[in-house]
Design an enzyme around this catalytic site. Structure first.
Site, PDB file in Angstrom:
ATOM      1  N   ARG A   1       0.836  -1.200   0.000  1.00 35.72           N
ATOM      2  CA  ARG A   1       0.000   0.000   0.000  1.00 35.72           C
ATOM      3  C   ARG A   1       0.867   1.245   0.000  1.00 35.72           C
ATOM      4  O   ARG A   1       0.528   2.256  -0.621  1.00 35.72           O
ATOM      5  CB  ARG A   1      -0.929   0.003   1.220  1.00 35.72           C
ATOM      6  CG  ARG A   1      -1.688   1.315   1.395  1.00 35.72           C
ATOM      7  CD  ARG A   1      -2.815   1.195   2.399  1.00 35.72           C
ATOM      8  NE  ARG A   1      -2.383   0.737   3.692  1.00 35.72           N
ATOM      9  CZ  ARG A   1      -1.822   1.528   4.643  1.00 35.72           C
ATOM     10  NH1 ARG A   1      -1.613   2.806   4.399  1.00 35.72           N
ATOM     11  NH2 ARG A   1      -1.490   1.024   5.806  1.00 35.72           N
TER      12      ARG A   1
ATOM     13  N   TYR B   1     -16.096  16.166 -17.738  1.00 34.08           N
ATOM     14  CA  TYR B   1     -16.560  14.790 -17.622  1.00 34.08           C
ATOM     15  C   TYR B   1     -17.585  14.680 -16.487  1.00 34.08           C
ATOM     16  O   TYR B   1     -17.437  15.312 -15.433  1.00 34.08           O
ATOM     17  CB  TYR B   1     -15.357  13.888 -17.379  1.00 34.08           C
ATOM     18  CG  TYR B   1     -15.683  12.462 -17.005  1.00 34.08           C
ATOM     19  CD1 TYR B   1     -16.424  11.657 -17.859  1.00 34.08           C
ATOM     20  CD2 TYR B   1     -15.227  11.921 -15.811  1.00 34.08           C
ATOM     21  CE1 TYR B   1     -16.717  10.354 -17.526  1.00 34.08           C
ATOM     22  CE2 TYR B   1     -15.509  10.612 -15.464  1.00 34.08           C
ATOM     23  CZ  TYR B   1     -16.259   9.828 -16.326  1.00 34.08           C
ATOM     24  OH  TYR B   1     -16.548   8.538 -15.992  1.00 34.08           O
TER      25      TYR B   1
ATOM     26  N   ASP C   1      -6.982  17.848 -16.732  1.00 39.76           N
ATOM     27  CA  ASP C   1      -7.308  16.480 -17.143  1.00 39.76           C
ATOM     28  C   ASP C   1      -6.794  16.314 -18.573  1.00 39.76           C
ATOM     29  O   ASP C   1      -7.319  16.905 -19.501  1.00 39.76           O
ATOM     30  CB  ASP C   1      -8.818  16.255 -17.074  1.00 39.76           C
ATOM     31  CG  ASP C   1      -9.230  14.848 -17.495  1.00 39.76           C
ATOM     32  OD1 ASP C   1      -8.378  14.095 -18.013  1.00 39.76           O
ATOM     33  OD2 ASP C   1     -10.407  14.493 -17.316  1.00 39.76           O
TER      34      ASP C   1
ATOM     35  N   LYS D   1      -7.418   4.774 -20.662  1.00 40.82           N
ATOM     36  CA  LYS D   1      -7.575   5.135 -22.069  1.00 40.82           C
ATOM     37  C   LYS D   1      -6.260   4.939 -22.831  1.00 40.82           C
ATOM     38  O   LYS D   1      -5.769   3.831 -22.952  1.00 40.82           O
ATOM     39  CB  LYS D   1      -8.063   6.586 -22.165  1.00 40.82           C
ATOM     40  CG  LYS D   1      -9.271   6.915 -21.282  1.00 40.82           C
ATOM     41  CD  LYS D   1     -10.488   6.098 -21.584  1.00 40.82           C
ATOM     42  CE  LYS D   1     -11.740   6.655 -20.919  1.00 40.82           C
ATOM     43  NZ  LYS D   1     -11.690   6.668 -19.437  1.00 40.82           N
TER      44      LYS D   1
END
Length: 909
Positions: free
Chosen positions: A73, A125, A200, A225
């Site tokens: 982690r 978005y 973004d 993406k």
């Protein structure tokens, strides 16, 4: 002195600026991007076995004390290799990888604290909007949404100390709008040096755009993406250069535990190696496809085309144009056929994979709203988005070309020996119908309808520059023109004391008219000469006791006379009826103005009638409906605004715009440091509301003046309220336009905003005891949220009805409100705008004039037709279907929607 072998190895692996192996060799140039992508090497992390591929350290824990890694982690060798590699290709000093793109944004937004202000784009978005809404409600962060395609739009929102973050995205999706990242970064830093510029970059990837080089502080990508490129993993990336930001982000990721897993880190690292190769192919093919469609005559959105409005900005901040484009066909059904006919292009809502994708945003992400409303409110109904993959360009173009041919969008032109775009068949059909109308002597009946409106958020504050959110309601006004065989024109306003009057057409003051030519626009000022002539002669006999009827008659006669073409002055009757309560603040005058304007444009043949649909289409109110062309709607809206000016003097234009276009819009008054104007709320979801008329008269001017006086006396209090209401309107607009926001989350968010907005209006002093009674009745025991709408001080209250609210409870509530002396109306908000019933027999349902008379329902029966010439006109009409006026004027008010729906083919905006 020559470097040692160890030093030489370190230099060789210290990408991206390799040094020579020998002092006698010439210096090497820095590696180019594609080489950097393919060369994964971290000089601080050498594999003990010299593996050519970074191993997957699929381990949760690591043995030892005080070592670099102890718990995955907090850190993992595979992830460290990946993050080093991403920083290298992103012009970044630091990179972090998390479980998704939204997880990346969540980490970034945790840098904010209560009281901070964020400036964000208005075309982000949907998930971004949802997360911003959350922090606004629960963290106390103020969010301003602006159109970031114009850098100047941000200036009024930038505060030297309060603005903490500016959130940008370029290009936008799916319209490919461009944001000037460099200019905005510079402007913001000059005014608010402490503000963070966050970008973004998912649509571009680091290969084509590196916002850190243009002044951004933080950049994030959905690595699902392009970075991955195969749609086989979920990941998010955060990059930055500042050490202090990197430490905060690292702390949050470790504390929250959303770091990317070792296996996903390995897969993402493998995908990045081919990023440049894939995007070169995808971008090249996208340019090829965009030019192909552009040369066929389609409107194409792609920054690589010479006519893109912000192409110069994009060329300055990006190294390429990307692999996403969109285009319009001019016909929704045609677009659907094109999408269905493709084979290589897969239907999906995502992008960035090696496989090419095709979608229709309005069908796939805004399907809950009727097509006409979506088209009028923003995204073109026919828009097709293409996300280009790595398939052979010729195969992709061939597949798209076959789909265009099969759908009937293009055809082979033998003379030119190439495929050309097929003309819009509806345009030809409209022209044919126009010829039929102009050549025929018989006048037709025209039935039109238009919705009322409700102000959902921003009442009163809109006067002071705050954005108001208005939406159409399903309560509508109906207008019917029926031909007469004499030389008279008459009106029948059933909702204004059942007013009826007629005038001799030749006796109207035609010498005072300055006609507006066909295709021309009405001057900004009303024709005062015509108004004075009508008021002093034609309408003088009505007197002060019929003031409302006189005003409505003036608006109607003004439109009739100024729109007349030459000596063609048809004799007719205009009957207007409404299911809207008149004078309750629900836009009854605007819906009347829209009906009157549309009817007169049709009567005077200034707009063409809708094209003939296929005979196989079912004739119902909702199925098989067709959309009124946008240019016709714009023309109707312009003339409806003229009628509103006659009725109200200086209207904002909101009411008539909602009445014509339906759906919902945001309206901002100019002159308060913000750009004024109206903007449709794209993707507005239809909602159920209970509108309750308090039946308390209101003095709008007095109420508005009262708020102005309070602002002058208590500026700090009122300005704070206005600022809060602006935040409410912004948040409501984002929630209503978010196609991915779950329905229950939308209802919950709106309930909170309704409560907040009403409380602010109470503080401004514009509520009324009757409205508070309505609010309390709906709250206890029903748990519903209610606010006043319009000017307040009486008028109406609006109550949001959840989808799962029981019918029995709703009826109980309605009965209780009626018992208390109020008048409730159950309606939907956000539906269609202007509607026109096709007048042609083949579009009408046989026997559709059946109705329940008002006499049977205990209603007042209207007077018999005063002039036998009208009845004679009915008999002389075509016998293929019955005239509408008798049943229209005799139908029960509550039955009007059902009666109208039964008639046949309707067209809507």
């Amino acid at each position: 002195m020559a470097p040692t072998s160890v030093e030489t190895k370190a230099m060789l692996h210290d990408l991206p600026t390799p040094e020579p192996e020998s002092p006698f060799a010439r210096s090497r140039k820095p590696y180019r991007f594609s080489t950097l992508c393919a060369t994964v090497d971290n000089p601080d992390m050498k594999d003990q076995y010299g593996s050519s591929s970074v191993p997957i350290y699929q381990s949760a824990t690591f043995k030892g004390v005080g070592n670099e890694y102890d718990y995955s982690r907090s850190g993992n060798p595979t992830r460290s290799h990946l993050q080093h590699h991403i920083a290298k290709i992103s012009s970044a000093a630091h990179a972090f990888t998390v479980s998704s793109g939204m997880a990346a944004l969540d980490v970034i937004l945790r840098l904010l604290k209560p009281g901070d202000e964020v400036i964000a784009g208005d075309d982000l978005y949907g998930g971004t909007n949802r997360l911003l809404s959350y922090i606004r409600k629960h963290v106390g962060v103020v969010v301003h949404h602006v159109d970031t395609t114009n850098p100047e739009n941000l200036h009024s929102c930038i505060h030297p100390t309060k603005t903490a973050m500016v959130l940008l995205e370029s290009p936008t999706n799916p319209l490919l709008k461009i944001v000037d990242l460099a200019t905005i970064s510079k402007d913001v830093k000059e005014i608010a040096p402490g503000a963070l510029i966050v970008v973004d970059n998912t649509m571009m990837s680091p290969y084509l755009q590196r916002p850190l080089e243009h002044g951004a502080d933080i950049v994030y990508d959905s690595a699902t993406k392009y970075l991955s490129g195969h749609h086989d993993l979920m990941a998010g990336v955060v990059t930055c250069n500042r050490e202090d930001i990197a430490k905060q982000i690292a702390f949050t990721i470790n504390a929250v535990g959303n770091a990317l897993t070792p296996i996903d880190s390995f897969l993402l690292l493998r995908g990045i190696k081919t990023l440049a190769l894939r995007m070169d192919r995808q971008e090249s093919t996208a340019q090829h496809v965009a030019e192909y469609l552009w040369n066929l005559g389609f409107h194409v959105n792609y920054p690589g085309l010479p006519d893109h409005p912000q192409r110069d900005v994009h060329l300055r901040i990006a190294d390429g144009n990307g692999a996403v484009l969109s285009f319009e066909t001019g016909n929704k059904e045609l677009s659907e056929r094109i999408v269905a006919a493709t084979r290589l292009w897969g239907i999906s809502v995502s992008f960035g994979a090696v496989n090419s994708l095709i979608s229709m945003p309005c069908v796939m992400s805004h399907a809950s709203i009727d097509a006409a409303t979506r088209a009028a409110r923003g995204l073109p109904e026919d828009l097709i988005r293409l996300c280009v993959g790595i398939e052979d360009p010729q195969d992709l173009q061939s597949d798209l070309e076959h789909a265009l041919i099969e759908a009937g969008a293009i055809e082979l032109n033998a003379a030119q020996n190439k495929y050309v775009r097929v003309p819009d068949p509806d345009a030809l059909s409209r022209a044919v119908h126009d010829l039929d109308l102009d050549s025929g002597k018989q006048e037709l009946e025209w039935l039109v309808s238009a919705p009322g409106k409700v102000i959902l958020f921003g009442e009163h504050a809109v006067v002071h520059g705050v954005t108001a959110i208005a939406a159409s309601v399903d309560l509508r006004c109906y207008g019917l023109t029926s031909p007469r065989t004499d030389t008279k024109i008459s009106v029948h306003f059933t909702d204004i004391d059942n007013f009826y009057h007629e005038w001799d057409i030749p006796s109207l003051p035609w010498d005072s008219v300055t006609p507006v030519p066909v295709g021309g626009e009405h001057p900004e000022e009303l024709d005062q000469r015509l108004i004075d002539a009508l008021t002093s002669t034609t309408l003088a006999e009505l007197g002060e006791e019929k003031k409302a009827a006189s005003a409505a008659s003036l608006a109607f006669l003004y439109l009739y006379m100024i729109l007349a073409k030459g000596d063609r002055r048809p004799a007719l009757n205009f009957t207007a009826r409404s299911t809207l309560p008149v004078g309750a603040g629900l836009g009854s005058s605007a819906s009347f103005s829209t009906c009157g304007a549309a009817a007169m444009l049709l009567v005077h043949r200034r707009i063409s009638i809708p094209p003939s649909p296929p005979s196989t289409v079912t004739h119902t109110h909702h199925e098989g409906r067709r959309a009124i062309p946008h240019d016709i709607a714009e023309e109707a809206n312009r003339w409806a605004f003229i009628a509103e000016k006659i009725l109200h003097g200086n209207p904002s234009g909101v009411d008539n715009s909602v009445s014509v276009f339906g759906g919902a819009l945001g309206y901002t008054r100019a002159g308060f440091g913000r750009d004024g104007g109206m903007e449709g709320i794209q993707g507005f979801k239809s909602l159920k509301f209970l509108l309750t008329n308090s039946k308390v008269p209101r003095d709008t001017k007095k109420l508005v003046a009262g708020v102005g006086e309070k602002k002058a006396n208590e500026p700090e209090l009122v300005n704070g309220i206005l600022k809060s209401i602006q935040g409410i309107s912004d948040e409501a607009r984002r929630a209503l336009a978010d196609p991915e926001l779950p329905r229950d989350a939308l209802i919950s968010a709106l309930n909170t905003l309704i409560s907040e907005n009403h409380d602010h209006l109470v503080t401004l002093g514009v509520s009324h005891p009757a409205l508070e009674t309505i609010r309390e009745t709906t709250k206890t025991p029903f748990g519903l949220y209610t606010k006043l709408t319009g000017a307040g001080g009486g008028g109406c209250a609006v109550t949001l009805i959840p989808d799962d609210f029981k019918d029995g409870d709703l009826q109980t509530l309605i009965d209780e409100l009626i018992r208390q002396g109020f008048q409730p109306y159950l309606t939907s908000v956000g539906g269609s705008g202007l509607g026109i019933l096709s007048p042609f027999p083949e579009h009408r349902t046989p026997g559709s004039d059946s109705h329940r008379s008002r006499q049977e329902a205990g209603q007042v029966t209207p007077p018999e037709t005063p002039n036998p010439e009208i009845a004679e006109g009915f008999e002389k009409q075509s016998g293929e279907f019955n005239p509408l006026r008798p049943s229209f004027e005799d139908a029960v008010t509550t039955d009007l929607p059902q009666w109208a729906a039964s008639l046949g083919r309707w067209l809507y905006v």
